[in-house]
Design an enzyme around this catalytic site. Structure first.
Site, PDB file in Angstrom:
ATOM      1  N   TYR A 112     -10.291  28.914  58.290  1.00 25.16           N
ATOM      2  CA  TYR A 112      -9.117  29.020  57.419  1.00 25.16           C
ATOM      3  C   TYR A 112      -7.881  29.427  58.216  1.00 25.16           C
ATOM      4  CZ  TYR A 112      -5.939  30.287  53.783  1.00 25.16           C
ATOM      5  OH  TYR A 112      -4.828  30.332  52.990  1.00 25.16           O
ATOM      6  N   TRP A 114      -3.166  28.886  58.483  1.00 24.40           N
ATOM      7  CA  TRP A 114      -1.983  28.062  58.291  1.00 24.40           C
ATOM      8  C   TRP A 114      -1.621  27.226  59.513  1.00 24.40           C
ATOM      9  CZ3 TRP A 114       2.745  28.317  54.956  1.00 24.40           C
ATOM     10  CH2 TRP A 114       2.393  28.518  53.617  1.00 24.40           C
TER      11      TRP A 114
HETATM   12  P1  PGD Z   1      -1.526  33.059  60.262  1.00 27.20           P
HETATM   13  O1  PGD Z   1      -0.915  34.278  60.835  1.00 27.20           O
HETATM   14  O2  PGD Z   1      -0.597  32.032  59.699  1.00 27.20           O
HETATM   15  O3  PGD Z   1      -2.481  33.611  59.112  1.00 27.20           O
HETATM   16  O4  PGD Z   1      -3.726  33.814  56.999  1.00 27.20           O
HETATM   17  P2  PGD Z   1      -3.632  32.876  58.300  1.00 27.20           P
HETATM   18  O5  PGD Z   1      -4.887  32.993  59.073  1.00 27.20           O
HETATM   19  O6  PGD Z   1      -3.175  31.504  57.913  1.00 27.20           O
HETATM   20  O7  PGD Z   1      -2.526  32.422  61.321  1.00 27.20           O
HETATM   21  C1  PGD Z   1      -2.372  31.131  61.832  1.00 27.20           C
HETATM   22  C2  PGD Z   1      -2.826  31.111  63.279  1.00 27.20           C
HETATM   23  O8  PGD Z   1      -2.758  29.766  63.728  1.00 27.20           O
HETATM   24  C3  PGD Z   1      -1.943  31.909  64.220  1.00 27.20           C
HETATM   25  O9  PGD Z   1      -2.724  32.773  65.027  1.00 27.20           O
HETATM   26  C4  PGD Z   1      -1.256  30.844  65.089  1.00 27.20           C
HETATM   27  O10 PGD Z   1      -0.972  31.265  66.414  1.00 27.20           O
HETATM   28  C5  PGD Z   1      -2.302  29.750  65.083  1.00 27.20           C
HETATM   29  N1  PGD Z   1      -1.776  28.412  65.370  1.00 27.20           N
HETATM   30  C6  PGD Z   1      -0.554  27.915  65.098  1.00 27.20           C
HETATM   31  N2  PGD Z   1      -0.491  26.619  65.504  1.00 27.20           N
HETATM   32  C7  PGD Z   1      -1.691  26.298  66.038  1.00 27.20           C
HETATM   33  C8  PGD Z   1      -2.240  25.096  66.631  1.00 27.20           C
HETATM   34  O11 PGD Z   1      -1.612  24.053  66.703  1.00 27.20           O
HETATM   35  N3  PGD Z   1      -3.522  25.149  67.061  1.00 27.20           N
HETATM   36  C9  PGD Z   1      -4.259  26.276  66.960  1.00 27.20           C
HETATM   37  N4  PGD Z   1      -5.519  26.221  67.415  1.00 27.20           N
HETATM   38  N5  PGD Z   1      -3.763  27.427  66.429  1.00 27.20           N
HETATM   39  C10 PGD Z   1      -2.501  27.426  65.960  1.00 27.20           C
HETATM   40  C11 PGD Z   1      -2.850  33.730  55.946  1.00 27.20           C
HETATM   41  C12 PGD Z   1      -3.497  34.291  54.666  1.00 27.20           C
HETATM   42  O12 PGD Z   1      -3.508  35.728  54.703  1.00 27.20           O
HETATM   43  C13 PGD Z   1      -2.810  33.858  53.438  1.00 27.20           C
HETATM   44  S1  PGD Z   1      -2.375  32.190  53.310  1.00 27.20           S
HETATM   45  C14 PGD Z   1      -2.596  34.675  52.394  1.00 27.20           C
HETATM   46  S2  PGD Z   1      -1.674  34.157  51.038  1.00 27.20           S
HETATM   47  C15 PGD Z   1      -3.195  36.008  52.285  1.00 27.20           C
HETATM   48  N6  PGD Z   1      -2.256  37.006  51.903  1.00 27.20           N
HETATM   49  C16 PGD Z   1      -2.592  38.300  51.973  1.00 27.20           C
HETATM   50  C17 PGD Z   1      -2.019  39.329  51.131  1.00 27.20           C
HETATM   51  O13 PGD Z   1      -1.177  39.068  50.259  1.00 27.20           O
HETATM   52  N7  PGD Z   1      -2.425  40.606  51.324  1.00 27.20           N
HETATM   53  C18 PGD Z   1      -3.358  40.934  52.232  1.00 27.20           C
HETATM   54  N8  PGD Z   1      -3.720  42.217  52.379  1.00 27.20           N
HETATM   55  N9  PGD Z   1      -3.917  39.987  53.017  1.00 27.20           N
HETATM   56  C19 PGD Z   1      -3.589  38.703  52.914  1.00 27.20           C
HETATM   57  N10 PGD Z   1      -4.184  37.750  53.710  1.00 27.20           N
HETATM   58  C20 PGD Z   1      -4.034  36.331  53.516  1.00 27.20           C
END
Ligand code: PGD
Length: 773
Positions: A112, A114
């Site tokens: 999972y 983004w």
């Molecule tokens: P990001 O920080 O976006 O968090 O959680 P998510 O895991 O999506 O992580 C994306 C990762 O992808 C980053 O480490 C980035 O460096 C990496 N990345 C970017 N581009 C690339 C690529 O091209 N290739 C590869 N291999 N990696 C890449 C988000 C999630 O967290 C979400 S959507 C929600 S809504 C939730 N919200 C909450 C909340 O409201 N409250 C709490 N306590 N916790 C939450 N967690 C959830």
């Protein structure tokens, strides 16, 4: 690569042009036509060569020397740099071993996250396609954003995605809504972001236009700044919105202000719900006074608001954050029920909306064409988990669990494969997650950065960032197909995920199946060609690929001026919903038939564990809102300038009411320890009266930085809120993420401040002792 100016690109933060010196981005210029660009774009400058980048393939020493297996050393041991050939060899051998010995369901590939904008280099699509080529994987369903909504809404409305992508347009709200009652507000900070990108941010302008026409806004929620501009603010205790909505509904029913004709024609099961509402079925009428005792809002305020809602063209909205809690199904379900009682669903400016202010998409006009898409293939493995059950799964192989009326079994996972997500950002109870990640034989992470997840891996694969790649970008609610051009050369020894998987696939004998003989560039042309066919079938001429990339974007037609469920209102038979009754299911016999204690057949008030009215609050008397950050996207680019500048003494800011701060002897700028019985973290105080006295707010996304890397219960010195949150599902129905709310206590931190090492790479050596195997 030499320096370039004005390279067009797309991020989840919006469309922009980048200047670069060839190695890194030096300046960002938001799309000129964007009405309100996201300030978060500022994090991109300097991000390509940041010291937290992974420079080379790396393997945890213990895994390299002793082989795969469960261990508590993930996250604390040093890494060894390896060559790409060695990485491919090690990884392919491990995947083959696990598939041959345990079967494909022993690979958890839910992965999972983004990741980045871009239709081809989308990390999840890449990893899923690759794993499908080798026989499949245990998958995850739904998202951390919408775990409860995604399961309940198909029962209530027949689908959940339509609530966002076919939601009432902002222009319609601006023109027609007289009263917007926004549960959770409309937090503009979140509308800076759109999954996959966006070329405009119309929220602020639309709210202003609505007000200028005389429209009124009531924002219901614990944080005043969840609504921008003028609004009436009602602040119930966090987590009690459903009780307040029930009391609004009670007044409508009691004073015969509800639209019985609408309820009969378009809804299923209102009478069952009304028996609960009026207290016939459980002996408790849901009066304003009943709700007041729960939510803390005066009964007269609730009753007056109900009458006002019945007298005006009213739209009820519920943010996604309200369902990211225990019993998260209830708030959106009850919001729809309230709107149904008002009888204005399908009427311009009335009805219901879910997610205005949760992401940019709701309120934007959809395009009528499919998007260019990398096919992911077919996954023959049947095993699945609701996405937020990852620790449960790893800790409890073979155990049964409930999910949406089914009884499923957790598989025994040997390999966890992650690309494009950061569970140390998104998952709850990080101490438990660390213990869970000790169970599999092998953890593989592809990421451009040494995120906490990468530091807890055995095999770390350095990915490029989107700024180093060409791609195509478009989303279902934006008119532009955009050509993304690289702004910088590839960093160090990093590779596109596609190239990594192509080589692995080759080694595993499925190279042709994975690549279909195409390079990345050829895939872009291929996907563009497929997309052109959709438009050609609609009589729309599109440019050749070369002309498109030169011009930079193509504008598609959009479906403007939408009203959510207008088609259903006009023709409830021809446009019946995909529910068993074809109607809005205020009562769902299907859900009732599952007989879950924590989610019954109609919306109800359930007392959560983490709330100020429960026994836990005696020990932990502050209700912490763990919401989305305003200075970054989740954990992405936490080291960027915009995010860094918001920190207090380098720690994530925690907002506290002046009286809560005073009672604990802390002032603006102090560092505090935030704790409960699950964990603790340091945070920097910002005193703010825009919340209830017993509410504090600490956003998600500060990179987890344990004081003692070997101790799963260690304090995070940087302010990662998920060391505190509970790993408890929203209900037996959905088991969604409940990370939004948690009870805590706070004390001043007077000890010497530990250094922040979150952005430092782990100790990595380029030489190693020969493997014992
Ligand atoms: P990001 O920080 O976006 O968090 O959680 P998510 O895991 O999506 O992580 C994306 C990762 O992808 C980053 O480490 C980035 O460096 C990496 N990345 C970017 N581009 C690339 C690529 O091209 N290739 C590869 N291999 N990696 C890449 C988000 C999630 O967290 C979400 S959507 C929600 S809504 C939730 N919200 C909450 C909340 O409201 N409250 C709490 N306590 N916790 C939450 N967690 C959830």
């Amino acid at each position: 690569m030499t320096g370039v100016t004005g390279v067009q690109h797309m991020g989840h933060w919006g469309m922009f042009r980048a200047d670069s010196d060839g190695r890194d981005v030096t300046a960002i210029h938001p799309q000129v036509t964007d009405s309100n660009p996201s300030p978060v774009l500022g994090n991109l400058v300097g991000s390509v060569t940041h010291r937290s980048r992974v420079t080379s393939p790396a393997v945890r020493r213990g895994w390299l020397e002793n082989g795969p297996g469960p261990t508590d050393r993930r996250g604390s041991e040093e890494f060894v740099d390896v060559s790409w050939d060695e990485l491919t060899d090690l990884l392919s051998r491990e995947l083959r071993r696990v598939v041959d010995t345990f079967g494909n369901n022993a690979i958890y590939g839910g992965s999972y996250g983004w990741a980045s904008a871009g239709r081809f280099h989308h990390a999840q699509s890449q990893v899923h396609r690759f794993l499908n080529c080798i026989g499949g994987y245990t998958r995850s369903v739904h998202s951390y954003s919408l775990g409860a909504t995604g399961v309940i809404m198909p029962h209530v409305l027949g689908a959940h995605w339509k609530m966002f992508s076919r939601s009432t347009s902002w222009s319609v709200i601006a023109e027609h809504t007289e009263l917007l009652v926004a549960f959770g507000g409309v937090p503009v900070k979140n509308t800076g972001i759109n999954h996959g990108g966006t070329s405009d941010h119309p929220t602020v302008g639309s709210l202003d236009a609505m007000r200028a026409r005389g429209g009124q806004i009531v924002t219901v929620g614990p944080l005043r700044n969840d609504m921008s501009g003028e609004a009436r603010w009602i602040a119930p205790r966090p987590g009690t919105d459903v009780a307040m909505m029930l009391a609004l509904a009670y007044v409508l029913a009691d004073e015969k202000l509800h639209d019985t004709a609408f309820l009969e024609k378009y809804c299923e099961g209102y009478p069952e719900f009304e028996r609960y509402l009026l207290g016939v079925s459980d002996g408790t009428p849901k009066t304003p006074q009943w709700a007041s005792d729960i939510c803390g809002i005066e009964a007269t305020i609730i009753a007056d608001l109900a009458r006002e809602m019945a007298s005006k063209r009213t739209m009820v909205t519920v943010t996604w954050s309200l369902q990211r809690t225990q019993h998260g199904e209830q708030a959106p379900w009850m919001g729809i029920t309230l709107a149904a009682m008002l009888g204005e669903i399908g009427v311009p400016g009335g009805g219901f909306g879910h997610g205005y202010g949760s992401m940019n998409e709701p309120g934007l006009a959809p395009v009528p064409y499919p998007l260019p898409t990398l096919p992911q293939g077919i996954n023959p493995v049947a095993d699945l988990i609701p996405v937020a059950a990852v620790s449960d799964m790893l800790l409890n192989p073979g155990h049964e669990f409930d999910y949406d009326g089914r009884r499923l079994v957790y598989p025994d996972i040997k390999v966890v494969y992650w690309a494009g997500g950061n569970p140390f950002h998104h998952h709850q109870d990080l101490g438990r997650l660390r213990r869970a990640l000790g169970r599999p034989d092998t953890v593989v992470v592809h990421d451009p950065y040494w995120t906490p997840m990468a530091k807890h891996a055995d095999v770390v694969v350095p990915s490029t960032t989107s700024l180093e790649r060409s791609d195509l970008s478009c989303t279902r609610n934006d008119p532009l197909l955009v050509a993304m051009a690289p702004a910088a050369e590839r960093f160090a020894d990093s590779r596109d995920d596609y190239d990594t998987f192509a080589e692995l696939a080759m080694k595993l004998g499925v190279g042709q199946q994975f690549t279909e003989g195409r390079t990345s560039q050829q895939w872009l042309e291929h996907m563009y060609g497929q997309w052109r066919e959709y438009l050609r079938a609609d009589g729309v001429q599109t440019p050749e690929f070369e002309d498109f990339t030169r011009e930079g974007s193509f504008r598609m037609k959009t479906e403007d001026e939408l009203t959510f469920l207008e088609d259903f209102r006009q023709d409830p038979i021809g446009n019946a919903l995909r529910t068993p009754s074809g109607k809005i299911e205020i009562f769902s016999a299907t859900v009732a038939g599952f007989d879950y204690e924590d989610c019954r057949g109609h919306p109800m008030w359930f007392e959560p564990q983490e709330w100020l009215g429960g026994p836990r609050a005696e020990q932990f008397p502050l209700h912490l809102i763990a919401n989305q950050p305003r200075t970054r996207l989740h954990s992405q680019l936490d080291h960027g300038a915009v995010s860094r500048n918001s920190k207090v003494q380098g720690r994530e800011p925690i907002r506290m009411h002046p009286s809560a701060a005073e009672a604990r002897g802390v002032s603006d700028g102090d560092v505090v320890r935030v704790f409960n019985d699950r964990g603790s973290c340091l945070a920097g105080v910002v005193v703010d009266d825009g919340m209830l006295e017993s509410v504090v707010q600490l956003s998600t996304g500060a990179w987890y930085d344990p004081l003692d890397r070997a101790d799963p219960g260690s304090m995070c010195v940087h302010g990662s809120v998920n060391v505190l949150t509970a790993d408890v599902g929203s209900s037996s129905l959905s088991r969604g993420c409940t990370g939004q709310h948690v009870l805590v206590e706070i004390e001043r931190y007077d000890a010497p401040l530990p250094p922040i090492t979150a952005f430092d790479p782990p100790v990595t050596r380029s030489v190693r002792t020969p493997p014992a195997r």
